[in-house]
Design a protein around this motif. Structure first.
Motif, short mmCIF file in Angstrom:
data_model
loop_
_atom_site.label_atom_id
_atom_site.label_comp_id
_atom_site.label_asym_id
_atom_site.label_seq_id
_atom_site.Cartn_x
_atom_site.Cartn_y
_atom_site.Cartn_z
N VAL A 38 -2.11 4.52 -7.68
CA VAL A 38 -1.23 5.42 -6.93
C VAL A 38 -0.31 6.12 -7.94
N PRO A 39 0.26 7.27 -7.58
CA PRO A 39 1.15 7.97 -8.51
C PRO A 39 2.36 7.11 -8.88
N VAL A 40 2.74 7.17 -10.15
CA VAL A 40 3.91 6.46 -10.65
C VAL A 40 4.88 7.49 -11.22
N LYS A 41 6.07 7.55 -10.66
CA LYS A 41 7.10 8.48 -11.13
C LYS A 41 8.13 7.72 -11.95
N ILE A 42 8.25 8.07 -13.24
CA ILE A 42 9.21 7.42 -14.14
C ILE A 42 10.39 8.36 -14.32
N LEU A 43 11.55 7.95 -13.85
CA LEU A 43 12.75 8.78 -13.86
C LEU A 43 13.62 8.51 -15.08
N ASP A 44 14.36 9.51 -15.52
CA ASP A 44 15.31 9.33 -16.62
C ASP A 44 16.44 8.41 -16.16
N ASP A 45 16.91 7.56 -17.07
CA ASP A 45 18.04 6.69 -16.78
C ASP A 45 19.33 7.46 -17.06
N ASP A 46 19.98 7.92 -16.01
CA ASP A 46 21.18 8.74 -16.18
C ASP A 46 22.47 7.93 -16.15
N ARG A 47 22.36 6.61 -16.29
CA ARG A 47 23.58 5.80 -16.33
C ARG A 47 24.27 5.86 -17.69
N PHE A 48 23.57 6.38 -18.69
CA PHE A 48 24.17 6.56 -20.01
C PHE A 48 24.78 7.96 -20.08
N LYS A 88 0.82 -1.22 0.00
CA LYS A 88 0.00 0.00 0.00
C LYS A 88 0.86 1.27 0.00
N PRO A 89 1.70 1.43 -1.03
CA PRO A 89 2.61 2.58 -1.06
C PRO A 89 1.89 3.88 -1.41
N GLU A 90 2.50 4.98 -1.00
CA GLU A 90 1.99 6.29 -1.39
C GLU A 90 2.31 6.59 -2.85
N ARG A 91 3.40 6.02 -3.33
CA ARG A 91 3.80 6.24 -4.73
C ARG A 91 4.70 5.10 -5.18
N ILE A 92 4.82 4.97 -6.51
CA ILE A 92 5.72 3.99 -7.14
C ILE A 92 6.82 4.78 -7.85
N VAL A 93 8.05 4.34 -7.69
CA VAL A 93 9.18 5.00 -8.34
C VAL A 93 9.89 3.97 -9.22
N VAL A 94 10.05 4.32 -10.49
CA VAL A 94 10.77 3.45 -11.43
C VAL A 94 11.69 4.32 -12.28
N THR A 95 12.67 3.67 -12.89
CA THR A 95 13.52 4.31 -13.88
C THR A 95 13.10 3.84 -15.26
N GLU A 96 13.14 4.73 -16.23
CA GLU A 96 12.71 4.36 -17.59
C GLU A 96 13.44 3.11 -18.04
N PRO A 97 12.75 2.22 -18.75
CA PRO A 97 13.34 0.95 -19.17
C PRO A 97 14.17 1.10 -20.44
N GLY A 98 14.82 0.02 -20.82
CA GLY A 98 15.64 0.03 -22.03
C GLY A 98 14.88 -0.37 -23.27
N GLU A 99 13.65 -0.82 -23.14
CA GLU A 99 12.91 -1.32 -24.30
C GLU A 99 11.57 -0.61 -24.43
N TRP A 100 11.21 -0.37 -25.69
CA TRP A 100 9.98 0.35 -26.00
C TRP A 100 8.75 -0.34 -25.44
N ARG A 101 8.69 -1.67 -25.57
CA ARG A 101 7.51 -2.41 -25.12
C ARG A 101 7.32 -2.25 -23.62
N VAL A 102 8.41 -2.19 -22.84
CA VAL A 102 8.28 -2.03 -21.39
C VAL A 102 7.90 -0.59 -21.05
N ARG A 103 8.38 0.37 -21.85
CA ARG A 103 7.98 1.76 -21.61
C ARG A 103 6.47 1.93 -21.81
N ARG A 104 5.94 1.28 -22.85
CA ARG A 104 4.49 1.34 -23.06
C ARG A 104 3.75 0.70 -21.88
N MET A 105 4.32 -0.36 -21.35
CA MET A 105 3.75 -1.03 -20.18
C MET A 105 3.73 -0.07 -18.99
N MET A 106 4.87 0.61 -18.78
CA MET A 106 4.96 1.55 -17.66
C MET A 106 3.95 2.68 -17.78
#
Length: 516
Positions: A123-133, A96-114
């Protein structure tokens, strides 16, 4: 109540991943899941599945050792429903979280899923930029805007300027040249021994994963025997350091070389580690540059290596996010042939293809020239459907994720994008393979012949490809020379070459899409 449910994917195993930034161990939970959908959307090589699952389990234990709460769902958990979305919904019900935090995925199909999670989870879902690149998609888009052509070399130079890698204080490239590729095309001398690579014996956790994978995915293409991949960041760095010490000094000279029975040669074999997050690309490039500045490796080796990471890896990721989803459907050369069966069985009299497929089955690895100029080159010349070829590359290599696999295959190997990524088709006859390897000396086919029954099939296939795609290639200045050579041939010779090519292709067994 949990403040934030932080969902980590299997290729996000980096302690500095944005998902984990700002984590509060007292109120946040990290979610990690092994799901059947991700293991089977293509029939992944068992070594790849084992690598990802074991690396995930080790990373979860490292987080727990820091006092972080990790909710980890194994594949054999009896309640595991089998998809990212379903397992996230179950986790939301548990925590029962207040929010979900994820980092953008590497594949288009998973981004559409997100994108669908915001509505589905309640609940709110925050999708963050992947800054490892080192280049974010938005930055690449700004670079690409207004350019008539997108070429890696131009992008690479800009990345050198931005990062400072191999740059002098006055803004000039180290050594006075941007690119030492002409010094990186040497064939391997027969009497030159090659260094070993550093592998790792499976620990108890990996042994459990290997048993699970053998039970669930043993029918997939590929062997589990001899699994020796690093599954922690520490071991991945140790393997990389071994490369820097023992192989990097000769990497530049022999990075395009191939040798029968030698899958690694002077390559680092770190693609799987980089793409899963166990290694950081900036740190890797910095370590290699330091080896040059310390006098431990020559500039042509160091520049060639950094170009692969800073230039090519970042460039193809930029192309992927710039051009998807339409990019996956491109087929500029109208290639429709099914994939030959030997891509799965390795049963062919062509020594180069037999060796590359066999080592791929054993290792889930082949270096970039084997992928481009042997398996990719044959698929290009034979006119194999890009969908089938992309499926194969995505399934069989441990470092393959769609963002890195698709542009390499679609744009570089098959020219299916019509020149978006590469300036010409990388088509070659058997002469190239003979020059860069010892395959031809161990083959029943004769690389010196063209139309005879014993002639190397690549020779006739090459001219068949040029003739068949003449109209599509006519406006490409880099194809002017082979087109002129074709024009100088007698009609009888062209007909004989094309007949030999067609007869050979007709003799092959093919795999229908439903059998993938």
């Amino acid at each position: 109540m949990t403040a934030a449910l932080r969902f980590l994917l299997g290729d996000q195993l980096s302690r500095n991943i944005p998902t984990l930034c700002g984590l509060d161990p007292k109120s946040d939970v990290v979610l990690m899941v092994e799901v059947m959908e991700e293991a089977t959307y293509v029939r992944h090589h068992p070594k790849k599945i084992a690598f990802v699952f074991s690396a995930m389990r080790h990373f979860a234990e490292e987080l727990r050792a820091e006092g972080i709460t990790v909710d980890y769902v194994t594949l054999d958990d009896s309640d595991n429903i089998g998809s990212f979305t379903d397992e996230l919904e179950r986790a939301v019900s548990r925590h029962k979280p207040e929010r979900i935090v994820v980092t953008e995925p590497g594949e288009w199909r998973v981004r559409r899923m997100m994108d669908g999670w915001r509505e589905a989870m309640g609940v709110p879902v925050k999708i963050l930029d992947d800054d490892r690149f080192l280049c974010r998609p938005a930055t690449f888009t700004r670079w690409a805007n207004g350019r008539k052509t997108l070429r890696m070399e131009h992008f690479y130079r800009e990345m050198r300027r931005c990062t400072g890698f191999l740059m002098e204080p006055d803004g000039t490239p180290a050594g006075g040249k941007w690119n030492y590729d002409t010094e990186n095309r040497n064939a391997l001398p027969e009497d030159l021994s090659v260094p070993s690579h550093l592998g790792f014996a499976p620990d108890a956790t990996t042994q459990q994963v290997l048993h699970l994978v053998a039970e669930r995915f043993g029918h997939h293409f590929g062997d589990l025997d001899g699994f020796d991949l690093a599954v922690t960041a520490a071991d991945a760095w140790a393997a990389f350091e071994h490369f820097v010490t023992h192989a990097l000094p000769s990497f530049g000279d022999y990075q395009d070389a191939m040798r029968l029975g030698e899958p690694v040669l002077y390559h680092a074999r770190i693609g799987a580690y980089l793409n899963a997050g166990l290694l950081d690309p900036e740190a890797v490039c910095g370590r290699v540059e330091q080896a040059w500045r310390d006098g431990d490796a020559p500039l042509n080796a160091v520049e060639g290596f950094i170009r692969q990471i800073l230039g090519w890896r970042e460039f193809i990721r930029g192309i992927y996010w710039l051009k998807m989803p339409d990019y996956a459907a491109t087929n500029a050369l109208s290639a429709t042939r099914p994939l030959p069966e030997f891509y799965w069985t390795g049963e062919t009299d062509m020594a180069c293809l037999r060796d590359c497929v066999s080592q791929t089955r054993k290792q889930a690895y082949a270096h970039h020239i084997q992928r481009l100029m042997v398996t990719g080159n044959f698929a290009l010349l034979a006119g194999v459907d890009p969908v089938a070829v992309n499926y194969w590359y995505l399934a069989v290599y441990a470092d393959a994720y769609e963002w890195v696999e698709l542009p390499n295959v679609q744009g570089m190997a098959l020219f299916a994008d019509g020149g978006v990524l590469a300036s010409k088709p990388y088509a070659a006859s058997g002469k190239y393979i003979d020059r860069m390897s010892n395959y031809c000396g161990n083959c029943r086919y004769d690389v010196r012949k063209q139309t005879e029954a014993e002639a190397c099939p690549f020779n006739a296939l090459y001219w068949h490809f040029i003739a068949k795609n003449r109209e599509a290639l006519a406006g490409n200045p880099r194809m002017a020379m082979p087109l002129r050579s074709l024009d100088r041939m007698s009609p009888e010779k062209v007909a004989s070459l094309r007949s030999r090519a067609r007869n050979f292709l007709d003799s092959l067994k093919y795999t229908e899409p439903g059998a993938w």
